[in-house]
Design a protein around this motif. Structure first.
Motif, PDB file in Angstrom:
ATOM      1  N   TRP A 281      49.842  62.085  98.292  1.00 12.09           N
ATOM      2  CA  TRP A 281      50.706  61.782  97.158  1.00 12.09           C
ATOM      3  C   TRP A 281      50.399  60.400  96.595  1.00 12.09           C
ATOM      4  O   TRP A 281      50.384  60.199  95.370  1.00 12.09           O
ATOM      5  CB  TRP A 281      52.174  61.862  97.576  1.00 12.09           C
ATOM      6  CG  TRP A 281      52.766  63.238  97.470  1.00 12.09           C
ATOM      7  CD1 TRP A 281      53.127  64.057  98.488  1.00 12.09           C
ATOM      8  CD2 TRP A 281      53.055  63.947  96.258  1.00 12.09           C
ATOM      9  NE1 TRP A 281      53.625  65.244  97.998  1.00 12.09           N
ATOM     10  CE2 TRP A 281      53.592  65.196  96.623  1.00 12.09           C
ATOM     11  CE3 TRP A 281      52.909  63.637  94.906  1.00 12.09           C
ATOM     12  CZ2 TRP A 281      53.975  66.146  95.690  1.00 12.09           C
ATOM     13  CZ3 TRP A 281      53.300  64.583  93.962  1.00 12.09           C
ATOM     14  CH2 TRP A 281      53.831  65.826  94.362  1.00 12.09           C
ATOM     15  N   TRP A 284      47.170  60.693  94.612  1.00 10.28           N
ATOM     16  CA  TRP A 284      47.367  61.447  93.366  1.00 10.28           C
ATOM     17  C   TRP A 284      48.085  60.607  92.313  1.00 10.28           C
ATOM     18  O   TRP A 284      47.640  60.510  91.165  1.00 10.28           O
ATOM     19  CB  TRP A 284      48.146  62.724  93.679  1.00 10.28           C
ATOM     20  CG  TRP A 284      48.561  63.504  92.464  1.00 10.28           C
ATOM     21  CD1 TRP A 284      49.772  63.458  91.838  1.00 10.28           C
ATOM     22  CD2 TRP A 284      47.758  64.426  91.727  1.00 10.28           C
ATOM     23  NE1 TRP A 284      49.783  64.308  90.752  1.00 10.28           N
ATOM     24  CE2 TRP A 284      48.556  64.913  90.662  1.00 10.28           C
ATOM     25  CE3 TRP A 284      46.454  64.895  91.849  1.00 10.28           C
ATOM     26  CZ2 TRP A 284      48.080  65.842  89.741  1.00 10.28           C
ATOM     27  CZ3 TRP A 284      45.978  65.817  90.939  1.00 10.28           C
ATOM     28  CH2 TRP A 284      46.785  66.284  89.894  1.00 10.28           C
ATOM     29  N   ASN A 285      49.157  59.978  92.697  1.00  8.93           N
ATOM     30  CA  ASN A 285      49.942  59.208  91.733  1.00  8.93           C
ATOM     31  C   ASN A 285      49.233  57.924  91.309  1.00  8.93           C
ATOM     32  O   ASN A 285      49.306  57.516  90.142  1.00  8.93           O
ATOM     33  CB  ASN A 285      51.317  58.879  92.314  1.00  8.93           C
ATOM     34  CG  ASN A 285      52.206  60.112  92.406  1.00  8.93           C
ATOM     35  OD1 ASN A 285      52.178  60.968  91.542  1.00  8.93           O
ATOM     36  ND2 ASN A 285      52.991  60.198  93.481  1.00  8.93           N
ATOM     37  N   TYR A 307      53.918  54.854  95.152  1.00 11.45           N
ATOM     38  CA  TYR A 307      53.472  56.178  94.723  1.00 11.45           C
ATOM     39  C   TYR A 307      53.661  57.288  95.744  1.00 11.45           C
ATOM     40  O   TYR A 307      53.381  58.442  95.441  1.00 11.45           O
ATOM     41  CB  TYR A 307      51.996  56.112  94.333  1.00 11.45           C
ATOM     42  CG  TYR A 307      51.714  55.080  93.274  1.00 11.45           C
ATOM     43  CD1 TYR A 307      52.394  55.109  92.059  1.00 11.45           C
ATOM     44  CD2 TYR A 307      50.789  54.067  93.487  1.00 11.45           C
ATOM     45  CE1 TYR A 307      52.146  54.152  91.080  1.00 11.45           C
ATOM     46  CE2 TYR A 307      50.532  53.110  92.520  1.00 11.45           C
ATOM     47  CZ  TYR A 307      51.211  53.155  91.321  1.00 11.45           C
ATOM     48  OH  TYR A 307      50.973  52.219  90.358  1.00 11.45           O
TER      49      TYR A 307
END
Length: 436
Positions: A281, A284-285, A307
């Motif tokens: 995560w 990705w963010n 994030y």
């Protein structure tokens, strides 16, 4: 004694590389994949052996006339563009000074891949590279497999210290990638004892991969076995062979192994699995906020705090995924280039697999294409859960696939020497006989 032996091999091969620089490529590959100096306890442990190998190759490259352009197929272009983007990402990242060591390490590996494509072009070179890559990992796998069998599988198997595959998970994935390459070499052997010996090496590598107690390796070896079975001409025979090997190995493993593999279904209750999801995560963010990526270190507390929805309790961890590692480090452009490199290599291997070779000198090419695809399938699946984005072996597989395709397209078998089968005439180890 180990130190003297390793250094002696390096010095002799480095001197030979001044005249035949492709030998230096084999030396570099051996040092990079197997890391034999990491199994010594004296002066060789931290000696600049890889630098000596690289220097001998570069000097030989300047002297020899037997070199070609490295841009032989589309995977090479993808690799060069990826290298350029990684450099931009590093310079535009959060800590270029702190990431310099990792950038330098990755660039050295990729640069030597490019040099390999300049110096290697014969069947002799392709087979020598295959033997060095597969043989280096096989020796480690045999050692780990014997340890697993002798210890009852109660202890993890680790890779060479200080290497990309030091961790048990990465080491297991590299072994999974190696098994199809050993199968290719087995198909080239004609002596029964040699083929049986190669089979034993594959089984021990599988035992070592299982002995690492890596869940990602289990998924990788399962996917690889399925792909091998699906593409085999005799599905019944191959299926039975896989069952004969896999069932006893799995039954041999202890309860601790079974319990760990069972956590695949209950990943929410496993701290390690949740730590990886947290890292995914975060990668990705952060890719949305850093178009060039953050550099070679995405495992930063400040990134996780911003994030990752799981930063509390999960901790700050490496991505443990080739896809999310590249995404977090180099952004969406970097991931696109990395996937493009893998896809181009896959297509080149598939082209070899689909060819209908009539000449006996070329039949090995389709076998290499198919089994390199099997190896890449293991890397693609296992890599989803392991940090092996920059490890040498997938890039060496790319080199072998590209070289073989060029060898076929230019019909080199019509002019190159013919090598008889058998271990005494392994390409690169014996004088060839000229075709009649």
């Amino acid at each position: 004694m180990r130190d003297i032996l390793v250094v002696a091999i390096v010095m002799v091969a480095a001197l030979a590389a001044l005249r035949r620089p492709w030998i230096g490529i084999m030396l570099w590959t051996w040092l990079s994949i197997m890391n034999p100096h990491r199994y010594t306890w004296g002066f060789a442990y931290n000696a600049p052996l890889a630098a000596i190998a690289a220097a001998s190759v570069l000097l030989g490259l300047l002297i020899t006339k037997d070199r070609e352009s490295p841009f032989k197929a589309s995977p090479v272009t993808w690799l060069v563009v990826f290298m350029v983007w990684m450099t931009i990402s590093w310079l535009m990242g959060l800590d270029p000074a702190g990431d310099y060591a990792q950038w330098k390490k990755v660039m050295k590996i990729d640069f030597m891949v490019i040099i390999s494509l300049m110096l290697l072009h014969r069947k002799q070179h392709i087979f020598a590279l295959m033997w060095v890559c597969a043989g280096s990992m096989a020796l480690l796998g045999i050692k780990g497999g014997i340890f697993t069998l002798m210890s009852g599988g109660d202890f993890h198997v680790w890779g060479p210290p200080g290497s990309f595959i030091e961790d048990n998970n990465e080491f297991a994935a590299a072994l999974v990638m190696t098994i199809p390459l050993l199968r290719f070499l087995q198909l080239q052997l004609h002596k029964a004892w040699a083929r049986h010996g190669m089979m034993a090496a594959m089984v021990l590598c599988a035992a070592s991969a299982l002995g690492s107690q890596s869940r990602g390796a289990l998924l990788a070896i399962s996917a690889m076995a399925f792909y091998l079975w699906w593409n085999s001409k005799s599905k019944l025979r191959v299926g039975l062979a896989l069952l004969v090997v896999s069932v006893p190995l799995i039954m041999f493993m202890p309860d601790s192994w079974v319990n760990r593999m069972a956590t695949i279904d209950n990943y929410q209750q496993d701290a390690s699995a949740m730590g990886r999801i947290s890292a995914w995560w975060s990668a990705w963010n952060s890719a949305f906020h850093y178009p060039f990526g953050v550099g070679f270190n995405g495992a930063r507390p400040e990134l996780f705090a911003l994030y990752s929805p799981y930063q509390t309790g999960a901790g700050v961890r490496a991505a443990h995924s080739i896809y999310f590692e590249v995404l977090g480090n180099h952004g969406f452009v970097g991931l696109f280039l990395f996937l493009g490199l893998l896809a181009a290599t896959w297509r080149a291997a598939g082209w070899l697999k689909r060819q209908k070779f009539s000449a006996p000198e070329t039949r090995w090419c389709s076998e290499l294409g198919m089994l390199c695809q099997v190896s890449l399938a293991g890397y693609a699946v296992g890599g989803a859960f392991l940090s092996l984005s920059y490890f040498d072996l997938p890039y060496d597989v790319m080199v072998m696939v590209v070289l073989t395709r060029v060898w076929v397209e230019k019909e080199y078998w019509l002019t190159e020497p013919v090598y008889a089968p058998g271990w005494k005439t392994v390409p690169g180890l014996a004088a060839p006989a000229r075709p009649a």
